[in-house]
Scaffold this motif. Structure first.
Motif, PDB file in Angstrom:
ATOM      1  N   VAL A  48       0.913  -1.292  -0.158  1.00 10.03           N
ATOM      2  CA  VAL A  48       0.303   0.087   0.490  1.00 10.03           C
ATOM      3  C   VAL A  48       0.636   1.406   0.032  1.00 10.03           C
ATOM      4  N   GLN A  49       2.099   0.913   0.800  1.00  9.36           N
ATOM      5  CA  GLN A  49       2.042   3.109   1.106  1.00  9.36           C
ATOM      6  C   GLN A  49       3.606   2.562  -0.573  1.00  9.36           C
ATOM      7  N   ARG A  50       4.005   1.141  -1.204  1.00 11.77           N
ATOM      8  CA  ARG A  50       4.642   1.404  -2.101  1.00 11.77           C
ATOM      9  C   ARG A  50       3.995   1.909  -3.150  1.00 11.77           C
ATOM     10  N   ILE A  51       3.181   1.929  -3.741  1.00 12.98           N
ATOM     11  CA  ILE A  51       2.050   1.643  -4.643  1.00 12.98           C
ATOM     12  C   ILE A  51       1.123   2.717  -4.690  1.00 12.98           C
ATOM     13  N   LYS A  52       0.885   3.512  -3.330  1.00 18.48           N
ATOM     14  CA  LYS A  52      -0.228   4.400  -3.013  1.00 18.48           C
ATOM     15  C   LYS A  52      -1.429   4.235  -3.900  1.00 18.48           C
TER      16      LYS A  52
END
Length: 243
Positions: A151-155
Motif C-alpha cells: 500500500v505504501q509503495r504503490i500508493k
C-alpha cells in the motif's frame, strides 16, 4: 514418535530452503518484474472436504510471497522457467488473511489458515494446513506486512467503471481516498474530476458480487452506484487494504 519424526524432517526442509533462498530470490527478481521474495515454503492446501464424513483432501503447494504477488507453484522454483511460470498468481493487495482456526479433525496442534482473494470472478478462498506455530506466525506476519508495505509503495490503484452511464476511472489513493474521473471526450486530453471523497466520509460499502458496487458517503447525491465489467471484489479487497 511419528510427530517427532515429522518435526525432524520439517526442520531439515526448512534449513534446505534457507540454503537455496538466495538463488530463488535472484531468479524471482529477474523473472518476475524485479519482485523481491518476502516468504516462501511448502504448505498443504485443502482441495476437497466431505461434509458427511468430514474427510479432507490435501495437496502440496509451494507458496512464494513477493512484495506484490502471491504465487502458487506445484514444485519449488529451482529453475528460471519455474520462477516465471507459477500455477496461480494473485496481487497481494487483492488478498486478505482470515483468522486461523484449529483443525479439530486431529488430536495434534495443527491450524487452518484461509486466504481470501478478490478477483474479477468473485471471491476465491484457499485453505492451508499449518503444521507448526512457527509456520503460522511466519505466514501471517509475512503476508500482513507485505500488504501494508505494498500500500505504501504503490500508493494508488485505478479501476475502470461506469457511473451514471458514463465511462469513468475510480482512483483509490492510500491517503486521499476516492476520486472518480470521467474518461476524456474525443479531442480532450485531460479527464474531468466528477467527485472526490476521503476515507473517513465512507459510511458503508456493498456489492452484488456481479457488477454493481455501492459506496455511501452520506452526501447529497446519496449512494454512489458504480458498475464494473466484472465482479467488483478486486476493488473491495483493495479498499480493505488501503482503508
Amino acid at each position: 514418535h511419528a510427530r517427532n519424526w515429522f518435526y525432524i524432517i520439517h526442520s531439515k526442509i526448512s534449513r534446505c530452503l534457507l540454503e537455496i533462498l538466495p538463488e530463488i530470490e535472484e531468479r524471482f527478481y529477474a523473472e518476475r518484474d524485479n519482485n523481491e521474495v518476502k516468504a516462501l515454503g511448502w504448505l498443504a492446501e485443502q482441495v476437497h472436504y466431505d461434509d458427511l464424513t468430514t474427510i479432507k483432501s490435501w495437496r502440496p503447494v509451494f507458496l512464494v510471497l513477493t512484495d506484490s504477488e502471491i504465487c502458487f507453484l506445484s514444485h519449488s522454483p529451482v529453475s528460471r522457467q519455474a520462477s516465471r511460470e507459477s500455477n496461480i498468481t494473485y496481487p497481494v493487495l487483492s488478498s486478505r488473511l482470515i483468522q486461523s482456526t484449529r483443525d479439530t479433525s486431529t488430536d495434534i496442534d495443527i491450524s487452518l489458515l484461509s486466504l481470501r482473494v478478490g478477483t474479477k470472478f468473485g471471491v476465491v478462498i484457499h485453505t492451508f494446513r499449518i503444521e507448526t506455530k512457527y509456520d503460522l506466525d511466519y505466514w501471517t506476519t509475512s503476508i500482513s506486512q507485505c500488504i501494508q508495505s505494498a500500500v505504501q509503495r504503490i500508493k494508488e490503484v485505478i479501476f475502470p467503471c461506469k457511473w451514471n452511464n458514463r465511462l469513468c476511472k475510480l482512483y483509490l489513493h492510500y491517503e486521499d481516498g476516492f476520486a472518480l474521473y470521467a474518461e476524456p471526450d474525443i479531442g480532450n486530453i485531460s479527464a474531468r474530476l466528477l467527485w472526490q471523497e476521503p476515507f473517513e466520509k465512507l459510511r458503508s460499502s456493498s456489492d452484488d458480487n456481479n457488477h454493481l458496487l455501492m459506496l455511501d458517503f452520506h452526501g447529497e447525491e446519496g449512494v454512489m452506484e458504480l458498475y464494473f465489467d466484472a465482479s467488483p471484489k478486486s476493488f473491495v479487497f483493495h479498499l480493505h487494504a488501503f482503508f
